[in-house]
Motif scaffolding. Structure first.
Motif, PDB file in Angstrom:
ATOM      1  N   GLY A   1       0.787  -1.226   0.000  1.00 51.83           N
ATOM      2  CA  GLY A   1       0.000   0.000   0.000  1.00 51.83           C
ATOM      3  C   GLY A   1       0.816   1.272   0.000  1.00 51.83           C
ATOM      4  O   GLY A   1       0.400   2.283   0.574  1.00 51.83           O
ATOM      5  N   HIS A   2       1.987   1.254  -0.649  1.00 56.24           N
ATOM      6  CA  HIS A   2       2.848   2.440  -0.723  1.00 56.24           C
ATOM      7  C   HIS A   2       3.123   2.781  -2.187  1.00 56.24           C
ATOM      8  O   HIS A   2       4.256   2.626  -2.674  1.00 56.24           O
ATOM      9  CB  HIS A   2       4.157   2.198   0.028  1.00 56.24           C
ATOM     10  CG  HIS A   2       3.963   1.891   1.479  1.00 56.24           C
ATOM     11  ND1 HIS A   2       3.586   2.845   2.396  1.00 56.24           N
ATOM     12  CD2 HIS A   2       4.085   0.718   2.165  1.00 56.24           C
ATOM     13  CE1 HIS A   2       3.495   2.285   3.599  1.00 56.24           C
ATOM     14  NE2 HIS A   2       3.788   0.994   3.476  1.00 56.24           N
ATOM     15  N   PRO A   3       2.112   3.255  -2.913  1.00 54.16           N
ATOM     16  CA  PRO A   3       2.288   3.538  -4.348  1.00 54.16           C
ATOM     17  C   PRO A   3       3.317   4.621  -4.650  1.00 54.16           C
ATOM     18  O   PRO A   3       3.995   4.553  -5.681  1.00 54.16           O
ATOM     19  CB  PRO A   3       0.888   3.962  -4.803  1.00 54.16           C
ATOM     20  CG  PRO A   3       0.205   4.433  -3.560  1.00 54.16           C
ATOM     21  CD  PRO A   3       0.741   3.573  -2.462  1.00 54.16           C
ATOM     22  N   ASN A   4       3.452   5.621  -3.791  1.00 56.21           N
ATOM     23  CA  ASN A   4       4.436   6.678  -4.041  1.00 56.21           C
ATOM     24  C   ASN A   4       5.863   6.135  -3.995  1.00 56.21           C
ATOM     25  O   ASN A   4       6.722   6.532  -4.793  1.00 56.21           O
ATOM     26  CB  ASN A   4       4.263   7.819  -3.039  1.00 56.21           C
ATOM     27  CG  ASN A   4       2.991   8.615  -3.283  1.00 56.21           C
ATOM     28  OD1 ASN A   4       2.503   8.688  -4.410  1.00 56.21           O
ATOM     29  ND2 ASN A   4       2.441   9.202  -2.231  1.00 56.21           N
ATOM     30  N   GLU A   5       6.103   5.234  -3.050  1.00 58.77           N
ATOM     31  CA  GLU A   5       7.425   4.605  -2.981  1.00 58.77           C
ATOM     32  C   GLU A   5       7.650   3.738  -4.212  1.00 58.77           C
ATOM     33  O   GLU A   5       8.759   3.699  -4.770  1.00 58.77           O
ATOM     34  CB  GLU A   5       7.546   3.750  -1.711  1.00 58.77           C
ATOM     35  CG  GLU A   5       8.912   3.098  -1.550  1.00 58.77           C
ATOM     36  CD  GLU A   5       9.057   2.297  -0.274  1.00 58.77           C
ATOM     37  OE1 GLU A   5      10.038   1.539  -0.170  1.00 58.77           O
ATOM     38  OE2 GLU A   5       8.182   2.419   0.611  1.00 58.77           O
ATOM     39  N   ALA A   6       6.605   3.047  -4.645  1.00 60.25           N
ATOM     40  CA  ALA A   6       6.712   2.210  -5.843  1.00 60.25           C
ATOM     41  C   ALA A   6       7.075   3.055  -7.058  1.00 60.25           C
ATOM     42  O   ALA A   6       7.896   2.645  -7.895  1.00 60.25           O
ATOM     43  CB  ALA A   6       5.395   1.473  -6.086  1.00 60.25           C
ATOM     44  N   LYS A   7       6.489   4.247  -7.163  1.00 61.97           N
ATOM     45  CA  LYS A   7       6.789   5.141  -8.284  1.00 61.97           C
ATOM     46  C   LYS A   7       8.268   5.519  -8.303  1.00 61.97           C
ATOM     47  O   LYS A   7       8.908   5.536  -9.366  1.00 61.97           O
ATOM     48  CB  LYS A   7       5.931   6.398  -8.199  1.00 61.97           C
ATOM     49  CG  LYS A   7       4.454   6.166  -8.482  1.00 61.97           C
ATOM     50  CD  LYS A   7       3.661   7.457  -8.299  1.00 61.97           C
ATOM     51  CE  LYS A   7       2.174   7.219  -8.510  1.00 61.97           C
ATOM     52  NZ  LYS A   7       1.382   8.463  -8.282  1.00 61.97           N
ATOM     53  N   LEU A   8       8.813   5.837  -7.133  1.00 64.99           N
ATOM     54  CA  LEU A   8      10.226   6.213  -7.053  1.00 64.99           C
ATOM     55  C   LEU A   8      11.126   5.051  -7.465  1.00 64.99           C
ATOM     56  O   LEU A   8      12.125   5.242  -8.174  1.00 64.99           O
ATOM     57  CB  LEU A   8      10.571   6.661  -5.629  1.00 64.99           C
ATOM     58  CG  LEU A   8       9.924   7.963  -5.155  1.00 64.99           C
ATOM     59  CD1 LEU A   8      10.243   8.204  -3.668  1.00 64.99           C
ATOM     60  CD2 LEU A   8      10.421   9.147  -5.991  1.00 64.99           C
ATOM     61  N   LEU A   9      10.764   3.857  -7.038  1.00 69.17           N
ATOM     62  CA  LEU A   9      11.565   2.676  -7.365  1.00 69.17           C
ATOM     63  C   LEU A   9      11.495   2.357  -8.859  1.00 69.17           C
ATOM     64  O   LEU A   9      12.501   1.994  -9.476  1.00 69.17           O
ATOM     65  CB  LEU A   9      11.086   1.478  -6.540  1.00 69.17           C
ATOM     66  CG  LEU A   9      11.422   1.535  -5.053  1.00 69.17           C
ATOM     67  CD1 LEU A   9      10.605   0.518  -4.271  1.00 69.17           C
ATOM     68  CD2 LEU A   9      12.919   1.286  -4.844  1.00 69.17           C
ATOM     69  N   VAL A  10      10.314   2.502  -9.442  1.00 70.54           N
ATOM     70  CA  VAL A  10      10.158   2.246 -10.876  1.00 70.54           C
ATOM     71  C   VAL A  10      10.932   3.298 -11.683  1.00 70.54           C
ATOM     72  O   VAL A  10      11.554   2.985 -12.697  1.00 70.54           O
ATOM     73  CB  VAL A  10       8.670   2.222 -11.275  1.00 70.54           C
ATOM     74  CG1 VAL A  10       8.509   2.223 -12.793  1.00 70.54           C
ATOM     75  CG2 VAL A  10       7.998   0.985 -10.679  1.00 70.54           C
ATOM     76  N   ASP A  11      10.899   4.542 -11.227  1.00 67.92           N
ATOM     77  CA  ASP A  11      11.682   5.591 -11.889  1.00 67.92           C
ATOM     78  C   ASP A  11      13.171   5.247 -11.864  1.00 67.92           C
ATOM     79  O   ASP A  11      13.884   5.439 -12.859  1.00 67.92           O
ATOM     80  CB  ASP A  11      11.460   6.939 -11.196  1.00 67.92           C
ATOM     81  CG  ASP A  11      10.094   7.550 -11.510  1.00 67.92           C
ATOM     82  OD1 ASP A  11       9.442   7.087 -12.474  1.00 67.92           O
ATOM     83  OD2 ASP A  11       9.684   8.479 -10.788  1.00 67.92           O
ATOM     84  N   SER A  12      13.615   4.743 -10.723  1.00 67.03           N
ATOM     85  CA  SER A  12      15.025   4.367 -10.587  1.00 67.03           C
ATOM     86  C   SER A  12      15.382   3.239 -11.545  1.00 67.03           C
ATOM     87  O   SER A  12      16.422   3.286 -12.216  1.00 67.03           O
ATOM     88  CB  SER A  12      15.308   3.937  -9.140  1.00 67.03           C
ATOM     89  OG  SER A  12      16.628   3.437  -9.011  1.00 67.03           O
ATOM     90  N   ALA A  13      14.520   2.222 -11.628  1.00 71.61           N
ATOM     91  CA  ALA A  13      14.766   1.098 -12.532  1.00 71.61           C
ATOM     92  C   ALA A  13      14.804   1.565 -13.982  1.00 71.61           C
ATOM     93  O   ALA A  13      15.664   1.149 -14.768  1.00 71.61           O
ATOM     94  CB  ALA A  13      13.691   0.029 -12.347  1.00 71.61           C
ATOM     95  N   ALA A  14      13.874   2.443 -14.342  1.00 72.74           N
ATOM     96  CA  ALA A  14      13.817   2.958 -15.719  1.00 72.74           C
ATOM     97  C   ALA A  14      15.077   3.744 -16.063  1.00 72.74           C
ATOM     98  O   ALA A  14      15.625   3.618 -17.168  1.00 72.74           O
ATOM     99  CB  ALA A  14      12.576   3.831 -15.902  1.00 72.74           C
ATOM    100  N   ASP A  15      15.560   4.551 -15.129  1.00 71.63           N
ATOM    101  CA  ASP A  15      16.774   5.337 -15.361  1.00 71.63           C
ATOM    102  C   ASP A  15      17.988   4.431 -15.572  1.00 71.63           C
ATOM    103  O   ASP A  15      18.826   4.672 -16.445  1.00 71.63           O
ATOM    104  CB  ASP A  15      17.030   6.287 -14.195  1.00 71.63           C
ATOM    105  CG  ASP A  15      16.016   7.427 -14.137  1.00 71.63           C
ATOM    106  OD1 ASP A  15      15.331   7.661 -15.153  1.00 71.63           O
ATOM    107  OD2 ASP A  15      15.904   8.060 -13.069  1.00 71.63           O
ATOM    108  N   LEU A  16      18.090   3.377 -14.759  1.00 71.63           N
ATOM    109  CA  LEU A  16      19.212   2.454 -14.875  1.00 71.63           C
ATOM    110  C   LEU A  16      19.203   1.732 -16.219  1.00 71.63           C
ATOM    111  O   LEU A  16      20.252   1.524 -16.843  1.00 71.63           O
ATOM    112  CB  LEU A  16      19.165   1.422 -13.739  1.00 71.63           C
ATOM    113  CG  LEU A  16      19.521   1.937 -12.343  1.00 71.63           C
ATOM    114  CD1 LEU A  16      19.103   0.922 -11.284  1.00 71.63           C
ATOM    115  CD2 LEU A  16      21.023   2.202 -12.251  1.00 71.63           C
ATOM    116  N   LEU A  17      18.015   1.361 -16.682  1.00 73.31           N
ATOM    117  CA  LEU A  17      17.897   0.609 -17.930  1.00 73.31           C
ATOM    118  C   LEU A  17      17.939   1.498 -19.165  1.00 73.31           C
ATOM    119  O   LEU A  17      18.161   1.011 -20.272  1.00 73.31           O
ATOM    120  CB  LEU A  17      16.598  -0.201 -17.926  1.00 73.31           C
ATOM    121  CG  LEU A  17      16.513  -1.296 -16.855  1.00 73.31           C
ATOM    122  CD1 LEU A  17      15.102  -1.864 -16.782  1.00 73.31           C
ATOM    123  CD2 LEU A  17      17.507  -2.412 -17.157  1.00 73.31           C
ATOM    124  N   SER A  18      17.713   2.795 -18.974  1.00 79.65           N
ATOM    125  CA  SER A  18      17.696   3.726 -20.103  1.00 79.65           C
ATOM    126  C   SER A  18      19.060   4.347 -20.363  1.00 79.65           C
ATOM    127  O   SER A  18      19.201   5.199 -21.241  1.00 79.65           O
ATOM    128  CB  SER A  18      16.683   4.851 -19.844  1.00 79.65           C
ATOM    129  OG  SER A  18      15.375   4.338 -19.737  1.00 79.65           O
TER     130      SER A  18
END
Length: 213
Positions: free
Chosen positions: A63-80
Motif C-alpha cells: 500500500g505504498h504507491p508513491n514509494e513504488a513510483k520512485l523505485l520504478v523511476d530508478s529502474a527505468a533510469d538504470l535501464l535507459s
C-alpha cells in the motif's frame, strides 16, 4: 546436497560472459582491467534495476504507491542508460525466449555438484578457492577445485534489456494513471523475463570401481 560458495555474485557475473566459455577464449585474454570494470558496472546496473522492480512490487502490495513510483523511476533510469558500450558484453551464445532482445548477466552463483563427498583435501581446496574468489582470481579458484576432483556448476541470471525496459516503462505509465494492479502485472512481466541457465564448469572425474561404495 548442493553447496553454494560464499562469494560475491556480482563479481562472478563479470566472469560469466567470458572466462568459462571456450568459444570466448580470445575475448577472455583480451579483456582489460577497464573492460572488467565496465562489465561489473553493467551487471550491477541490471542487478540494481531488477532489485528496484522487486521492491516496487512489494511497495504496491504493502500500500505504498508513491514509494513504488520512485523505485520504478530508478529502474527505468538504470535501464535507459546509453547502452552502446554494453554491446561488447552481451550474451549472444545462449538460447533465450526473447529472440529480439539483448541479454546481460545480472547475477551468478557457483555450486558444488550434488554428489560431492567431503574429504579433508576437498575442504582445503574449497577454502583456497574461496580465498581466490575473494581476490578476484576466478580462474585460479576453479582450477583449485578441478585439481581436487570437485565438480562445480554455475547458474547465470540473464536479463533481456528490451523486454525489461518496456515492462518498466509500461509500469511507470500505469502508476502515473493510478492503475496499480496493472502496474504490478507489468513489473511481474519484467521479473518473469529473467532467464536462469546452469552449466557444468568442472566435471567430477570417474572413480575406479574399487573406490566406489
Amino acid at each position: 546436497m548442493k553447496r553454494v560458495f560464499k562469494v560475491a555474485t556480482l563479481s562472478l557475473a563479470i566472469l560469466s560472459s567470458y572466462a568459462w566459455s571456450a568459444d570466448n577464449a580470445a575475448k577472455t585474454l583480451a579483456l582489460s582491467a577497464k573492460q572488467e570494470e565496465q562489465l561489473f558496472q553493467i551487471s550491477r546496473q541490471g542487478f540494481d534495476a531488477m532489485d528496484s522492480v522487486q521492491r516496487a512490487r512489494l511497495a504496491l502490495f504493502s500500500g505504498h504507491p508513491n514509494e513504488a513510483k520512485l523505485l520504478v523511476d530508478s529502474a527505468a533510469d538504470l535501464l535507459s542508460a546509453d547502452q552502446d558500450e554494453w554491446k561488447a558484453f552481451l550474451k549472444a551464445d545462449k538460447k533465450t525466449p526473447h529472440g529480439d532482445n539483448d541479454y546481460i548477466v545480472i547475477d551468478a552463483a557457483i555450486a558444488v555438484a550434488e554428489d560431492y563427498v567431503a574429504t579433508p583435501e576437498k575442504q582445503k581446496a574449497i577454502s583456497k578457492a574461496n580465498e581466490k574468489f575473494g581476490k578476484g582470481d576466478h580462474k585460479g579458484a576453479v582450477e583449485e577445485l578441478r585439481l581436487a576432483g570437485v565438480g562445480v556448476s554455475e547458474t547465470q541470471f540473464l536479463m533481456p534489456l528490451k523486454h525489461t525496459l518496456q515492462s518498466v516503462q509500461s509500469a511507470r505509465k500505469l502508476l502515473k494513471d493510478g492503475k496499480y494492479y496493472e502496474a504490478n502485472l507489468a513489473l511481474k512481466g519484467a521479473e518473469d523475463g529473467i532467464v536462469t541457465e546452469t552449466e557444468t564448469i568442472t566435471e567430477i572425474p570417474d572413480q575406479p570401481l574399487s573406490a566406489k561404495k
